[in-house]
Design an enzyme around this catalytic site. Structure first.
Site, PDB file in Angstrom:
ATOM      1  N   HIS A 120      66.436  -1.605 -17.096  1.00  0.00           N
ATOM      2  CA  HIS A 120      65.242  -1.041 -16.566  1.00  0.00           C
ATOM      3  C   HIS A 120      64.431  -2.504 -16.251  1.00  0.00           C
ATOM      4  O   HIS A 120      63.912  -3.118 -16.892  1.00  0.00           O
ATOM      5  CB  HIS A 120      64.540   0.077 -17.412  1.00  0.00           C
ATOM      6  CG  HIS A 120      64.136   0.239 -18.430  1.00  0.00           C
ATOM      7  ND1 HIS A 120      65.330  -0.100 -19.081  1.00  0.00           N
ATOM      8  CD2 HIS A 120      63.589  -0.337 -19.730  1.00  0.00           C
ATOM      9  CE1 HIS A 120      65.469  -0.639 -20.198  1.00  0.00           C
ATOM     10  NE2 HIS A 120      63.864  -0.967 -20.732  1.00  0.00           N
ATOM     11  N   MET A 121      63.576  -2.043 -15.135  1.00  0.00           N
ATOM     12  CA  MET A 121      62.390  -3.440 -14.634  1.00  0.00           C
ATOM     13  C   MET A 121      60.608  -2.766 -15.599  1.00  0.00           C
ATOM     14  O   MET A 121      60.512  -1.850 -14.924  1.00  0.00           O
ATOM     15  CB  MET A 121      62.345  -3.950 -13.423  1.00  0.00           C
ATOM     16  CG  MET A 121      61.052  -4.558 -12.914  1.00  0.00           C
ATOM     17  SD  MET A 121      61.758  -6.190 -13.811  1.00  0.00           S
ATOM     18  CE  MET A 121      62.517  -7.011 -12.047  1.00  0.00           C
TER      19      MET A 121
END
Ligand SMILES: [Zn+2]
Length: 163
Positions: A120-121
């Site tokens: 996840h960014m």
């Protein structure tokens, strides 16, 4: 409310009460977007709010697929992570007018990933002095905007912005 974290530790806080849950796989399920704080769905990836934001507007971009490394994601998926990250940058700039933004991804526990099995960014707006404020009060932060307000604002802005 007390928050003790670095920007990248929030997923750990989310995950520590239920060790085997993957909040990203849960959020990827349809029909519960508001509950799961999902603000936008793309083809292979989606955007959601961090339930324990470091700053108001702290977003995360994740693939629907449970994949632990960016290098293991399909190329189209990796590209869409970047497309949605750019869009998140524009949305946050437009809605919050921050002084800057942090964009980042932690791969593996040693790198600070709270949920290390699902990439996840993080995308979060920053203001001059927000980190100073945090160290001054030893980890106690006031999150100035209620989550439902953030959700409504960013969901609308994400949909309205031209890709
Ligand atoms: Zn997952």
């Amino acid at each position: 409310m007390t928050h003790l974290w670095t920007p990248w530790r929030s997923a750990y806080i989310q995950g520590k009460h239920a060790k085997d849950r993957c909040i990203f796989c849960e959020a990827a399920q349809p029909n519960r977007d508001e509950e799961n704080l999902v603000i936008y769905r793309g083809e292979a990836c989606f955007a959601m709010l961090n339930r324990y934001p470091y700053t108001s507007g702290h977003l995360m971009i994740a693939p629907y697929e449970h994949v632990a490394r960016l290098s293991l994601a399909k190329e189209a998926t990796a590209m869409e992570i970047m497309r949605l990250t750019r869009r998140a940058e524009s949305v946050l700039q437009q809605v919050y007018q921050p002084d800057g933004l942090n964009l980042g991804m932690n791969l593996g526990e040693a790198a600070g990933a709270g949920i290390e099995q699902h990439i996840h960014m993080h995308v979060l707006p920053r203001w001059v002095g927000d980190a100073n404020f945090m160290s001054t009060v030893a980890g106690t932060r006031v999150i100035p905007e209620a989550l439902p307000d953030t959700y409504a604002k960013l969901k609308r802005a994400f949909s309205e912005l031209q890709p």
